[in-house]
Design a protein around this motif. Structure first.
Motif, PDB file in Angstrom:
ATOM      1  N   SER A 129       0.425   9.088  -5.512  1.00  0.00           N
ATOM      2  CA  SER A 129       0.692   8.053  -6.883  1.00  0.00           C
ATOM      3  C   SER A 129      -0.253   6.990  -7.141  1.00  0.00           C
ATOM      4  O   SER A 129      -0.025   6.412  -8.212  1.00  0.00           O
ATOM      5  N   ALA A 187       1.989   7.968  -0.997  1.00  0.00           N
ATOM      6  CA  ALA A 187       1.126   6.897  -1.765  1.00  0.00           C
ATOM      7  C   ALA A 187      -0.800   7.201  -2.269  1.00  0.00           C
ATOM      8  O   ALA A 187      -0.533   6.547  -3.849  1.00  0.00           O
ATOM      9  N   TYR A 236      -1.289   4.414  -5.150  1.00  0.00           N
ATOM     10  CA  TYR A 236      -0.601   2.869  -4.910  1.00  0.00           C
ATOM     11  C   TYR A 236      -2.098   2.541  -3.775  1.00  0.00           C
ATOM     12  O   TYR A 236      -2.265   1.695  -3.394  1.00  0.00           O
ATOM     13  N   CYS A 237      -2.373   3.498  -3.152  1.00  0.00           N
ATOM     14  CA  CYS A 237      -4.170   3.895  -2.521  1.00  0.00           C
ATOM     15  C   CYS A 237      -4.257   4.402  -1.846  1.00  0.00           C
ATOM     16  O   CYS A 237      -4.411   5.318  -2.368  1.00  0.00           O
ATOM     17  N   GLY A 252       8.748  -0.498   1.984  1.00  0.00           N
ATOM     18  CA  GLY A 252       7.446   0.642   2.683  1.00  0.00           C
ATOM     19  C   GLY A 252       7.474   0.938   4.181  1.00  0.00           C
ATOM     20  O   GLY A 252       7.412   2.016   4.140  1.00  0.00           O
ATOM     21  N   GLN A 311       0.538  -1.650   0.219  1.00  0.00           N
ATOM     22  CA  GLN A 311      -0.192   0.194   0.036  1.00  0.00           C
ATOM     23  C   GLN A 311       0.903   0.950   0.409  1.00  0.00           C
ATOM     24  O   GLN A 311       0.146   2.374  -0.256  1.00  0.00           O
ATOM     25  N   ILE A 312       2.206   1.125   0.417  1.00  0.00           N
ATOM     26  CA  ILE A 312       3.211   2.300   0.857  1.00  0.00           C
ATOM     27  C   ILE A 312       3.620   2.344  -1.061  1.00  0.00           C
ATOM     28  O   ILE A 312       3.431   3.527  -1.219  1.00  0.00           O
ATOM     29  N   THR A 313       4.424   1.467  -1.328  1.00  0.00           N
ATOM     30  CA  THR A 313       5.144   1.598  -2.191  1.00  0.00           C
ATOM     31  C   THR A 313       5.048   0.682  -3.586  1.00  0.00           C
ATOM     32  O   THR A 313       4.870   1.056  -5.110  1.00  0.00           O
ATOM     33  N   GLY A 314       3.687   0.209  -4.005  1.00  0.00           N
ATOM     34  CA  GLY A 314       3.147  -0.290  -5.241  1.00  0.00           C
ATOM     35  C   GLY A 314       3.645  -1.483  -5.449  1.00  0.00           C
ATOM     36  O   GLY A 314       3.454  -1.874  -6.485  1.00  0.00           O
TER      37      GLY A 314
END
Length: 87
Positions: free
Chosen positions: A74, A71, A76-77, A55, A6-9
């Motif tokens: 971007s 995130a 990702y979440c 992450g 959920q942070i870096t994808g």
């Protein structure tokens, strides 16, 4: 629940198992994911994130609030995907 940080994808990659005779079969390289509980100071609550080891290092470096905002920006979440416990 999908295997995505959920942070870096980061998500699973696909590659080959290569035997001694060079025979190739498909396999997946999974992400080092785990479920971690954080105290979110800005909202005064506990949240649960599904993050990778990378992450976690990002959160340690930037801080939880900055990492979450990055995130979400971007893609990702989303804020609704973050599980809040004990409000």
């Amino acid at each position: 629940m999908s295997k995505i940080c959920q942070i870096t994808g980061k998500k699973a990659q696909v590659g080959n198992n290569v035997s001694h005779s060079k025979h190739r079969t498909k396999r997946t390289f999974d992400v080092n994911l785990f479920t971690k509980k954080f105290y979110y100071v800005e909202e005064d609550c506990w949240i649960v994130l599904r993050i990778s080891a990378a992450g976690l290092r990002t959160i340690n470096k930037l801080g939880l609030d900055a990492a979450l905002k990055k995130a979400v920006a971007s893609g990702y979440c989303d804020w609704k995907d973050i599980k809040v416990i004990g409000e």
